[in-house]
Design a protein around this motif. Structure first.
Motif, PDB file in Angstrom:
ATOM      1  N   LYS A   1      20.657 -30.047  12.890  1.00  0.00           N
ATOM      2  CA  LYS A   1      21.954 -29.576  13.507  1.00  0.00           C
ATOM      3  C   LYS A   1      21.616 -28.184  14.053  1.00  0.00           C
ATOM      4  CE  LYS A   1      26.620 -28.683  12.499  1.00  0.00           C
ATOM      5  NZ  LYS A   1      27.611 -28.396  11.455  1.00  0.00           N
ATOM      6  N   GLU A   2      21.250 -27.348  13.540  1.00  0.00           N
ATOM      7  CA  GLU A   2      20.853 -25.856  13.633  1.00  0.00           C
ATOM      8  C   GLU A   2      19.707 -25.607  14.629  1.00  0.00           C
ATOM      9  OE1 GLU A   2      23.427 -23.558  13.247  1.00  0.00           O
ATOM     10  OE2 GLU A   2      24.734 -25.026  12.129  1.00  0.00           O
ATOM     11  N   LYS A   3      19.070 -26.865  14.951  1.00  0.00           N
ATOM     12  CA  LYS A   3      17.870 -26.375  15.539  1.00  0.00           C
ATOM     13  C   LYS A   3      16.903 -25.485  14.985  1.00  0.00           C
ATOM     14  CE  LYS A   3      19.367 -28.559  19.819  1.00  0.00           C
ATOM     15  NZ  LYS A   3      20.749 -29.225  19.251  1.00  0.00           N
ATOM     16  N   ILE A   4      16.724 -25.565  13.841  1.00  0.00           N
ATOM     17  CA  ILE A   4      15.840 -24.496  12.992  1.00  0.00           C
ATOM     18  C   ILE A   4      14.318 -24.736  13.171  1.00  0.00           C
ATOM     19  CG2 ILE A   4      15.309 -23.361  10.933  1.00  0.00           C
ATOM     20  CD1 ILE A   4      18.416 -23.298  10.418  1.00  0.00           C
ATOM     21  N   ALA A   5      13.626 -23.987  13.547  1.00  0.00           N
ATOM     22  CA  ALA A   5      12.036 -24.377  13.886  1.00  0.00           C
ATOM     23  C   ALA A   5      11.313 -24.185  12.339  1.00  0.00           C
ATOM     24  CB  ALA A   5      11.536 -23.139  14.762  1.00  0.00           C
ATOM     25  N   PRO A   6      10.567 -25.306  12.259  1.00  0.00           N
ATOM     26  CA  PRO A   6       9.861 -25.419  11.125  1.00  0.00           C
ATOM     27  C   PRO A   6       8.755 -24.296  10.686  1.00  0.00           C
ATOM     28  CG  PRO A   6       9.490 -27.586  12.356  1.00  0.00           C
ATOM     29  CD  PRO A   6      10.160 -26.316  13.292  1.00  0.00           C
ATOM     30  N   GLU A   7       8.356 -23.412  11.609  1.00  0.00           N
ATOM     31  CA  GLU A   7       7.492 -22.413  11.290  1.00  0.00           C
ATOM     32  C   GLU A   7       8.277 -21.265  10.779  1.00  0.00           C
ATOM     33  OE1 GLU A   7       8.387 -22.173  15.628  1.00  0.00           O
ATOM     34  OE2 GLU A   7       7.986 -23.740  14.354  1.00  0.00           O
ATOM     35  N   THR A   8       9.576 -21.187  10.782  1.00  0.00           N
ATOM     36  CA  THR A   8      10.338 -20.077  10.432  1.00  0.00           C
ATOM     37  C   THR A   8      10.668 -20.006   8.789  1.00  0.00           C
ATOM     38  OG1 THR A   8      12.564 -21.135  11.189  1.00  0.00           O
ATOM     39  CG2 THR A   8      11.402 -19.768  12.686  1.00  0.00           C
ATOM     40  N   PHE A   9      10.471 -21.433   8.171  1.00  0.00           N
ATOM     41  CA  PHE A   9      10.745 -21.250   6.768  1.00  0.00           C
ATOM     42  C   PHE A   9       9.895 -22.205   5.870  1.00  0.00           C
ATOM     43  CE2 PHE A   9      12.481 -24.939   8.465  1.00  0.00           C
ATOM     44  CZ  PHE A   9      12.351 -26.133   7.659  1.00  0.00           C
ATOM     45  N   TYR A  10      10.006 -22.359   4.630  1.00  0.00           N
ATOM     46  CA  TYR A  10       9.113 -23.133   3.938  1.00  0.00           C
ATOM     47  C   TYR A  10       9.723 -23.890   3.138  1.00  0.00           C
ATOM     48  CZ  TYR A  10       5.786 -19.345   4.894  1.00  0.00           C
ATOM     49  OH  TYR A  10       4.849 -18.663   5.857  1.00  0.00           O
ATOM     50  N   PHE A  11       9.395 -25.012   2.652  1.00  0.00           N
ATOM     51  CA  PHE A  11       9.699 -26.004   1.418  1.00  0.00           C
ATOM     52  C   PHE A  11       8.873 -25.543   0.468  1.00  0.00           C
ATOM     53  CE2 PHE A  11      11.672 -28.817   4.445  1.00  0.00           C
ATOM     54  CZ  PHE A  11      12.977 -28.768   3.926  1.00  0.00           C
ATOM     55  N   GLU A  12       8.899 -25.304  -0.985  1.00  0.00           N
ATOM     56  CA  GLU A  12       8.343 -24.814  -1.929  1.00  0.00           C
ATOM     57  C   GLU A  12       8.546 -25.709  -3.060  1.00  0.00           C
ATOM     58  OE1 GLU A  12       6.740 -21.028  -4.204  1.00  0.00           O
ATOM     59  OE2 GLU A  12       7.174 -20.801  -2.296  1.00  0.00           O
ATOM     60  N   LEU A  13       7.360 -26.522  -3.829  1.00  0.00           N
ATOM     61  CA  LEU A  13       7.613 -27.450  -4.836  1.00  0.00           C
ATOM     62  C   LEU A  13       6.439 -27.017  -5.795  1.00  0.00           C
ATOM     63  CD1 LEU A  13       7.802 -29.063  -1.840  1.00  0.00           C
ATOM     64  CD2 LEU A  13       8.757 -30.756  -3.337  1.00  0.00           C
ATOM     65  N   LEU A  14       6.651 -27.427  -7.000  1.00  0.00           N
ATOM     66  CA  LEU A  14       5.916 -27.219  -8.037  1.00  0.00           C
ATOM     67  C   LEU A  14       4.531 -27.713  -8.218  1.00  0.00           C
ATOM     68  CD1 LEU A  14       8.525 -26.902 -10.950  1.00  0.00           C
ATOM     69  CD2 LEU A  14       7.123 -25.046  -9.894  1.00  0.00           C
ATOM     70  N   TYR A  15       3.418 -27.375  -8.400  1.00  0.00           N
ATOM     71  CA  TYR A  15       2.093 -27.933  -8.614  1.00  0.00           C
ATOM     72  C   TYR A  15       2.344 -29.396  -9.729  1.00  0.00           C
ATOM     73  CZ  TYR A  15      -3.086 -28.568  -9.767  1.00  0.00           C
ATOM     74  OH  TYR A  15      -4.114 -29.028  -9.864  1.00  0.00           O
ATOM     75  N   GLY A  16       1.805 -30.407  -9.108  1.00  0.00           N
ATOM     76  CA  GLY A  16       1.909 -31.580  -9.912  1.00  0.00           C
ATOM     77  C   GLY A  16       3.205 -32.275 -10.111  1.00  0.00           C
ATOM     78  N   VAL A  17       4.361 -31.886  -9.587  1.00  0.00           N
ATOM     79  CA  VAL A  17       5.524 -32.412  -9.411  1.00  0.00           C
ATOM     80  C   VAL A  17       5.860 -32.934  -8.075  1.00  0.00           C
ATOM     81  CG1 VAL A  17       8.125 -31.959 -10.003  1.00  0.00           C
ATOM     82  CG2 VAL A  17       6.441 -30.672 -11.514  1.00  0.00           C
ATOM     83  N   ARG A  18       6.237 -34.301  -8.005  1.00  0.00           N
ATOM     84  CA  ARG A  18       6.710 -35.225  -6.847  1.00  0.00           C
ATOM     85  C   ARG A  18       5.728 -34.694  -5.875  1.00  0.00           C
ATOM     86  NH1 ARG A  18      11.773 -37.050  -6.212  1.00  0.00           N
ATOM     87  NH2 ARG A  18      10.294 -38.379  -4.904  1.00  0.00           N
ATOM     88  N   ARG A  19       4.527 -35.399  -5.942  1.00  0.00           N
ATOM     89  CA  ARG A  19       3.576 -35.266  -5.076  1.00  0.00           C
ATOM     90  C   ARG A  19       3.887 -36.025  -3.841  1.00  0.00           C
ATOM     91  NH1 ARG A  19      -1.534 -35.879  -9.192  1.00  0.00           N
ATOM     92  NH2 ARG A  19      -0.080 -37.666  -9.616  1.00  0.00           N
ATOM     93  N   ASP A  20       4.484 -37.102  -4.018  1.00  0.00           N
ATOM     94  CA  ASP A  20       5.200 -38.018  -2.852  1.00  0.00           C
ATOM     95  C   ASP A  20       5.994 -37.067  -2.089  1.00  0.00           C
ATOM     96  OD1 ASP A  20       7.100 -37.989  -5.244  1.00  0.00           O
ATOM     97  OD2 ASP A  20       7.849 -39.893  -4.413  1.00  0.00           O
ATOM     98  N   LEU A  21       6.898 -36.696  -2.514  1.00  0.00           N
ATOM     99  CA  LEU A  21       7.885 -35.544  -1.717  1.00  0.00           C
ATOM    100  C   LEU A  21       6.982 -34.529  -1.011  1.00  0.00           C
ATOM    101  CD1 LEU A  21      10.748 -34.965  -1.081  1.00  0.00           C
ATOM    102  CD2 LEU A  21      10.952 -33.702  -3.011  1.00  0.00           C
ATOM    103  N   GLN A  22       6.128 -33.905  -1.727  1.00  0.00           N
ATOM    104  CA  GLN A  22       5.387 -32.844  -1.137  1.00  0.00           C
ATOM    105  C   GLN A  22       4.807 -33.521   0.283  1.00  0.00           C
ATOM    106  OE1 GLN A  22       2.700 -31.543  -3.949  1.00  0.00           O
ATOM    107  NE2 GLN A  22       4.167 -30.982  -5.430  1.00  0.00           N
ATOM    108  N   LYS A  23       4.114 -34.486   0.154  1.00  0.00           N
ATOM    109  CA  LYS A  23       3.494 -35.164   1.353  1.00  0.00           C
ATOM    110  C   LYS A  23       4.282 -35.902   2.381  1.00  0.00           C
ATOM    111  CE  LYS A  23      -0.498 -38.486   2.223  1.00  0.00           C
ATOM    112  NZ  LYS A  23       0.153 -38.896   3.607  1.00  0.00           N
TER     113      LYS A  23
END
Length: 289
Positions: free
Chosen positions: A214-236
């Motif tokens: 909605k806000e047209k926020i560019a993907p390169e301006t932020f990160y998603f961060e997830l824990l090692y070994g947790v929800r690897r399907d979501l990470q991918k």
């Protein structure tokens, strides 16, 4: 307690630097960025704090020729904060100086240390622009802290919060925590400096995805961060959709106290691990892009 290691190693990249680096490089080769946490906290003497400092510096020397940027996640209690703040600052600055262009981020701990951690971050950020912070959405105070970090353009990792805290300082109801998480995420995404959205909660991620579209926020301006070994399907899934995905990678010989402490602090932590394993097996919900 060695019997717990087969369980713990799903969520820990190794007991030593050599093993951890193999897993970190594999993640990088697959397109993920990494935050590295050398396990340990609450050191009880200066020698322990200096050993923790030296472990981070050894890590940085080992990756001198590595082409991928890294986040280093430091717990100030591990660096000696509860022993002597001056000692802690000295150890932290040694790590920051060794980090070069890599980011050093102060991890958040229990509420008894929150103010001291934030104060040291604010104090050291001006001479060290590669310094960032973690904030916890379940604390009532965090809205004000986020506003401060946006004003100072300090990089923030936003997480729900994992420690058990009383109702007078922290939201107890998960719906209230989710609502506050989103309330904090919106200004960070619009006005913050390279924020990280650290959650495995599909409800929150769905809302975040809708917001950035909605806000047209560019993907390169932020990160998603997830824990090692947790929800690897979501990470991918997030990586495949073109987002920057950073994996929080803990390693070290202190895997047992880390595992036991995380599981003992809040019953929700145990439920989180079990639920994440089940969800990864069952697959993603309707996240969309």
């Amino acid at each position: 307690m060695r019997i717990l290691y087969p369980f713990a190693k799903r969520f820990i990249a190794g007991e030593n630097l050599e093993t951890a680096l193999k897993n970190i490089y594999k993640l990088n080769d697959n397109g993920y960025l990494c935050t590295i946490d050398v396990l340990g906290e609450d050191t009880h003497n200066p020698g322990q704090a200096e050993n923790a400092r030296d472990e981070y510096i050894a890590l940085l020397k080992a990756i001198e020729t590595h082409h991928m940027p890294l986040d280093l996640s430091l717990k100030l209690s591990q660096m000696g904060l509860s022993i002597d703040p001056a000692l802690c600052r000295k150890n932290v600055e040694a790590v920051i100086d060794a980090a070069g262009q890599h980011t050093v981020r102060f991890d958040m701990e229990g509420s008894n240390l929150t103010q001291a951690i934030l104060d040291m971050c604010l104090e050291l950020h001006q001479p060290h622009s590669n310094l960032g912070i973690v904030v916890q959405a379940y604390l009532h105070r965090t809205e004000k802290d986020v506003a401060t970090m946006i004003d100072k353009q300090i990089s923030v990792r936003l997480c729900k919060g994992a420690y058990k805290e009383p109702a007078d300082i922290a939201f107890q109801d998960m719906q209230a925590i989710r609502e506050n998480f989103l309330k904090l995420a919106h200004p960070l995404l619009k006005e913050g400096h390279l924020p990280a959205i650290a959650t495995h909660d599909e409800t929150l991620i769905r809302h975040i995805l809708q917001f950035i579209e909605k806000e047209k926020i560019a993907p390169e301006t932020f990160y998603f961060e997830l824990l090692y070994g947790v929800r690897r399907d979501l990470q991918k899934h997030l990586l495949d959709q073109g987002y920057q995905v950073r994996i929080y990678v803990p390693y070290g010989s202190a895997w047992l106290p880390y595992t036991l402490r995380r599981l003992a602090e809040r019953k929700e932590n145990i439920l989180f691990v079990i639920k994440s394993l089940v969800q990864e097996t069952l697959g993603l919900g309707k996240l969309g892009k």
